[in-house]
Design an enzyme around this catalytic site. Structure first.
Site, mmCIF file in Angstrom:
data_model
loop_
_atom_site.group_PDB
_atom_site.id
_atom_site.type_symbol
_atom_site.label_atom_id
_atom_site.label_comp_id
_atom_site.label_asym_id
_atom_site.label_seq_id
_atom_site.Cartn_x
_atom_site.Cartn_y
_atom_site.Cartn_z
ATOM 1 N N SER A 20 -9.668 3.536 9.878
ATOM 2 C CA SER A 20 -8.535 4.032 8.954
ATOM 3 C C SER A 20 -8.063 2.901 8.247
ATOM 4 O O SER A 20 -7.185 2.431 8.983
ATOM 5 C CB SER A 20 -7.892 5.190 9.671
ATOM 6 N N GLY A 24 -12.927 14.627 14.732
ATOM 7 C CA GLY A 24 -11.594 13.362 14.244
ATOM 8 C C GLY A 24 -11.151 13.860 15.975
ATOM 9 O O GLY A 24 -11.374 12.910 16.807
ATOM 10 N N THR A 62 -9.016 8.594 12.112
ATOM 11 C CA THR A 62 -7.789 8.875 12.424
ATOM 12 C C THR A 62 -6.718 7.252 12.771
ATOM 13 O O THR A 62 -7.013 6.542 13.744
ATOM 14 C CB THR A 62 -8.061 9.178 13.209
ATOM 15 N N GLY A 63 -5.856 7.032 11.701
ATOM 16 C CA GLY A 63 -4.943 6.682 11.764
ATOM 17 C C GLY A 63 -3.220 6.361 13.441
ATOM 18 O O GLY A 63 -4.444 7.241 14.129
ATOM 19 N N HIS A 114 -8.706 17.395 6.179
ATOM 20 C CA HIS A 114 -8.160 16.193 6.793
ATOM 21 C C HIS A 114 -7.312 17.623 8.585
ATOM 22 O O HIS A 114 -6.205 16.728 9.090
ATOM 23 C CB HIS A 114 -6.345 16.613 6.585
ATOM 24 N N ARG A 161 -4.136 18.729 9.027
ATOM 25 C CA ARG A 161 -2.774 18.369 8.816
ATOM 26 C C ARG A 161 -2.095 18.206 6.750
ATOM 27 O O ARG A 161 -1.373 17.150 7.208
ATOM 28 C CB ARG A 161 -3.117 16.941 9.550
ATOM 29 N N GLN A 219 -11.808 3.335 5.926
ATOM 30 C CA GLN A 219 -11.564 4.636 5.218
ATOM 31 C C GLN A 219 -9.719 3.361 4.357
ATOM 32 O O GLN A 219 -8.972 3.271 4.756
ATOM 33 C CB GLN A 219 -10.725 5.317 5.755
ATOM 34 N N TYR A 271 -6.660 4.194 2.177
ATOM 35 C CA TYR A 271 -5.803 5.471 1.083
ATOM 36 C C TYR A 271 -4.990 4.251 0.474
ATOM 37 O O TYR A 271 -4.736 2.723 0.717
ATOM 38 C CB TYR A 271 -4.000 5.225 2.292
ATOM 39 N N ARG A 313 -16.088 20.919 17.416
ATOM 40 C CA ARG A 313 -15.872 20.797 18.842
ATOM 41 C C ARG A 313 -17.492 21.278 19.654
ATOM 42 O O ARG A 313 -17.124 20.462 20.311
ATOM 43 C CB ARG A 313 -14.977 21.696 19.192
HETATM 44 C C1 LIG Z 1 -4.374 12.712 15.304
HETATM 45 C C2 LIG Z 1 -5.641 12.199 13.983
HETATM 46 C C3 LIG Z 1 -5.194 11.043 13.013
HETATM 47 C C4 LIG Z 1 -5.714 11.613 11.179
HETATM 48 N N1 LIG Z 1 -5.027 10.515 11.043
HETATM 49 C C5 LIG Z 1 -6.067 10.191 9.612
HETATM 50 C C6 LIG Z 1 -6.761 9.454 8.920
HETATM 51 O O1 LIG Z 1 -5.878 7.729 9.014
HETATM 52 N N2 LIG Z 1 -7.018 8.881 7.734
HETATM 53 C C7 LIG Z 1 -7.790 10.003 6.893
HETATM 54 O O2 LIG Z 1 -8.489 10.329 6.024
HETATM 55 N N3 LIG Z 1 -7.687 11.012 7.878
HETATM 56 C C8 LIG Z 1 -7.167 11.168 9.564
HETATM 57 N N4 LIG Z 1 -7.286 12.309 9.994
HETATM 58 C C9 LIG Z 1 -7.852 13.283 9.066
HETATM 59 C C10 LIG Z 1 -9.638 13.011 10.022
HETATM 60 O O3 LIG Z 1 -10.359 12.075 9.322
HETATM 61 C C11 LIG Z 1 -10.369 14.365 10.142
HETATM 62 O O4 LIG Z 1 -10.322 15.176 8.900
HETATM 63 C C12 LIG Z 1 -9.981 15.392 10.644
HETATM 64 O O5 LIG Z 1 -9.374 14.767 12.403
HETATM 65 C C13 LIG Z 1 -11.082 16.612 11.399
HETATM 66 O O6 LIG Z 1 -10.938 17.353 12.475
HETATM 67 P P1 LIG Z 1 -10.562 17.881 13.772
HETATM 68 O O7 LIG Z 1 -9.977 16.925 14.008
HETATM 69 O O8 LIG Z 1 -11.254 19.229 14.001
HETATM 70 O O9 LIG Z 1 -12.531 16.879 14.003
HETATM 71 C C14 LIG Z 1 -6.577 12.635 11.412
HETATM 72 C C15 LIG Z 1 -6.871 13.371 11.672
HETATM 73 C C16 LIG Z 1 -5.883 13.360 12.860
HETATM 74 C C17 LIG Z 1 -6.421 14.697 13.939
#
Ligand SMILES: Cc1cc2nc3c(=O)[nH]c(=O)nc-3n(C[C@H](O)[C@H](O)[C@H](O)COP(=O)(O)O)c2cc1C
Length: 363
Positions: free
Chosen positions: A86, A309, A58-59, A255, A258, A107, A109, A290
């Protein structure tokens, strides 16, 4: 900040689906079965982990608290599960790597020219990262309406967003007293006049090539010889293509809702993805986990492990590293309890016929 943590893209239909997909499965517990040993430990890349979990990349965790990436890494290390850092994290890769006992994954990008990802990959290798995770579904940033609502046309926080921040002085002091967090691992690639927080975020986003394709994965595979995962896969054809390109694992998921709106969830395609991949690769899912029971469902339907996440970020926001440990502990203890409730002694004994989808009732 809460919207950044909780929010999804568009109508948030994918975000919604990621939770609902788990709710659709019901258990048909066995009775009078030996429940004395309830073991949820597994092997991840050949090494023991106390549960089938890795902390998702998570970034911008630095917006939740200072040194948040290190805190997440500490929580993961304590539980013996990997932490995936990240590209858009705020603590330096080498500082995170110094956390004792950490299983550190990086991870990636892809943004800017080839030399940037090459340098990041080499650096991750030098820092001792055990695996590389290429995220492939975020080259075009998701249409996050809450984000648009909080920004001016030039990408800066607008007055309502600033007023909201000012109403949380404790968070402001704890988190931002030394200024806004920096994307420490990539800031040197950003032109000097664009290194402020918002400018750098916008610049990096603009530099993500929309043409990222399978050839790029092949080049990354060539350079990174340790385990390589492709993250952000939601189409079965792409599972096959990823295997053809020599990945060691695929992480199904959208993601955290998102990116693409109205997508299926990882759990929806998991059984077919497992049929396709056989035991050739590791298959993980992310999105909507969860509870410990969610992890049991994922395992029964074919996942080797899951990523969390938000579930572990909630722990981070509440109590830093201790909160992350507690979140993992809760997931694990729920798994152990629920395994017994279902009359199953260990994760290998979980099978799809323990669960039935609600729309297939009555049997
Ligand atoms: C606040 C936030 C930031 C995230 N940033 C990244 C990221 O930088 N790189 C990435 O591959 N996925 C990112 N994700 C996706 C997460 O790696 C993951 O796939 C996702 O949070 C899984 O869903 P969950 O939050 O319901 O567990 C992000 C998700 C959240 C909630």
């Amino acid at each position: 900040m809460l919207e950044y943590l909780e929010g999804g893209a568009g109508q948030e239909a994918t975000l919604d689906r990621e939770r609902k997909a788990f709710a659709e499965w019901r258990a048909m517990p066995f009775t009078l079965s030996d429940e004395a040993c309830r073991d949820v430990s597994v092997k991840i890349l050949g090494r023991s982990a106390s549960l089938p979990l890795a902390l998702a990349p998570t970034g911008l965790n630095g917006i939740f608290m200072r040194n948040a990436d290190i805190a997440l890494a500490q929580g993961a290390a304590e539980a013996g599960v990997p932490f995936i850092q990240s590209t858009m994290s705020n603590d330096r890769m080498e500082d995170v790597a110094a956390v004792p006992g950490l299983r550190h994954w990086w991870q990636l990008y892809v943004f800017g020219g080839e030399e940037i990802w090459q340098e990041l990959v080499d650096r991750a290798d030098r820092a001792g990262c055990e695996a590389l995770v290429l995220t492939s579904n975020a080259q075009i940033f998701g249409q996050r309406e809450w984000d648009e609502r909080n920004r001016t046309a030039s990408g800066f926080p607008n007055l309502p967003a600033l007023t909201d921040a000012a109403r949380h002085p404790r968070w402001l002091v704890r988190t931002l007293s030394r200024g806004l967090p920096e994307f420490s691992n990539v800031i040197d690639f950003v032109p000097k006049d664009k290194r402020s927080f918002f400018d750098s975020a916008n610049w990096i986003r603009e530099q993500m090539p929309k043409s990222l394709a399978w050839d790029d994965l092949a080049r990354i595979r060539e350079r990174w010889r340790k385990p390589l995962f492709l993250k952000g896969v939601l189409n079965l054809k792409d599972v096959s293509r990823a295997i053809e390109h020599g990945v060691d694992g695929v992480i199904l998921g959208g993601h955290g809702g998102r990116q693409a709106d109205w997508a299926v969830s990882a759990l929806d395609i998991l059984p077919r993805a497992r049929e396709l991949s056989g035991d050739d690769i590791a298959l993980y899912i992310s999105g909507g986990i969860r509870r410990g029971s969610d992890i049991l469902k994922a395992r029964a339907l074919g996942a080797d492990a899951v990523l969390t996440g938000r579930a572990t970020l909630y722990g981070l926001c509440a109590f830093g590293a201790a909160g992350v440990s507690r979140a993992i502990e809760l997931l694990q203890s729920e798994m152990v309890n629920e395994l017994g409730q279902y009359g199953v002694s260990n994760l290998d004994a979980l099978s799809p016929d323990l669960f039935v989808r609600e729309d297939r009732l009555p049997l």
